[in-house]
Design an enzyme around this catalytic site. Structure first.
Site, short mmCIF file in Angstrom:
data_model
loop_
_atom_site.label_atom_id
_atom_site.label_comp_id
_atom_site.label_asym_id
_atom_site.label_seq_id
_atom_site.Cartn_x
_atom_site.Cartn_y
_atom_site.Cartn_z
N ASP A 134 81.41 48.04 39.54
CA ASP A 134 80.45 46.93 39.64
C ASP A 134 80.10 46.35 38.26
O ASP A 134 78.93 46.20 37.92
CB ASP A 134 79.18 47.38 40.36
N ASP A 177 85.30 47.25 42.85
CA ASP A 177 84.48 46.05 43.15
C ASP A 177 83.86 45.46 41.89
O ASP A 177 82.69 45.09 41.89
CB ASP A 177 83.38 46.41 44.15
#
Length: 334
Positions: A134, A177
């Site tokens: 992230d 991600d």
């Protein structure tokens, strides 16, 4: 305004300079940051601010918060308190700066954001974003969390609005991600580097045939036409071949497109992952056009992704994706 960690400027820290900007400031404020490592958790919450670094490699804004860290109350930071750098204002620009979260890999610390960007008409040029899981969150938050009662972080409870962001000639690095969120964002001539994942504390390698990451996890609102659009980017990696997906849907109407990009052999032939949400296959818009490289072959792509036609591709131009009602064109921003 000049920031210099060696005392040769007006301020020692970036946050000190930002705090001196009047709340009613109407003109653009430019803050020059001299080379140095600035370990501080930074908030930009006033509009029309520009940060300009002395050099990309040596002007480093870093911090090391992470999702598994706890407040004195014992409550976990979770994802959205873990950021090193937060933008919560419109018309922000940055140039020649490295934004870093140095907390470490996700297997040890969980999510750790280098930058949380939740402003409209935001531009980054020649910047680096360094992290693991992230790395870059492009706000706003989705309507509601899937597993907890609250998201937490600086935008909890704020009204959601659609925002546009532009990243040019930037370098983005991470594994799981590492570009995620709800913004409409264009990445133009950027390098997207997928890190090889390691194991737990003993740092044993992930098996080569395991998934080493996902480049994107969009949560594009249903009513918004464009999510992430990558133009002329290079997808590079030190992960094994066939171990990284282009993306997966954080929410069911996720949208991402890659046009004229070069893709390394780390990209999995299927291209896209449904994140165990088969219902999303009919609502996502994951597409590609005229990409090259060993990871760009469309022969084995999942059937629910799309190959844009020559007639459809022009609608994904940078100007059309970001224009909005105010005809914003960040390419013309000086």
């Amino acid at each position: 305004m000049i920031v210099a960690s060696d005392g040769s400027g007006d301020f020692l820290t970036v946050q000190e300079a930002l705090d001196q900007i009047p709340n009613d400031q109407r003109e653009r404020v430019v803050i020059y940051i001299k080379n140095g490592v600035y370990k501080e958790k930074i908030h930009v919450e006033k509009p029309r601010v520009s940060l300009v670094g002395e050099s990309l490699e040596h002007t480093i804004l870093t911090f090391d918060d992470y999702a598994r860290k706890t407040f004195p109350t014992g409550e976990s930071y979770e994802t959205f308190n873990s950021y090193s750098f937060f933008v919560g204002a419109d018309d922000f620009t940055a140039e020649r700066i490295t934004f870093e979260n140095s907390a470490g890999r996700g297997s040890l610390v969980g999510q750790a954001l280098a930058a949380y960007v939740d402003g409209d008409r935001v531009t980054f040029k020649n910047c680096r974003f360094i992290g693991h899981q992230d790395t870059l969150f492009t706000g706003p938050l989705p309507p509601a969390p899937m597993q907890r009662a609250h998201f937490g972080g600086p935008r909890e409870g704020y009204p959601r609005r659609n925002v546009r962001q532009y990243y040019e000639q930037c370098y983005l690095e991470g594994d799981v991600d590492f570009i995620f969120g709800s913004a409409t964002a264009v990445f133009n001539q950027c390098e997207i580097f997928s890190k090889r994942r390691l194991g737990e504390e003993d740092a044993k390698e992930f098996p080569a045939d395991s998934i080493h990451g996902w480049l994107t996890a969009p949560s594009t609102p249903e009513e918004v036409r464009f999510g992430y659009v990558f133009h002329d980017c290079r997808l590079t990696s030190d992960a094994p071949a066939q171990s990284v997906y282009l993306g997966r849907p954080w929410r069911n109407y996720a949208k991402a497109a890659f046009l004229h990009c070069w893709m390394g052999e780390h990209i999995i032939a299927a291209g896209w992952d449904n994140w165990n949400k088969p219902e999303s296959e009919s609502t996502t818009v994951f597409c590609e056009y005229d990409c090259k490289g060993p990871g760009a072959s469309s022969e084995q792509r999942v059937a629910w992704s799309k190959k844009l036609t020559e007639e459809e591709a022009p609608s994904y131009s940078i100007q059309q994706v970001l224009a909005g009602e105010d005809s914003w064109n960040p390419i013309s921003v000086d």
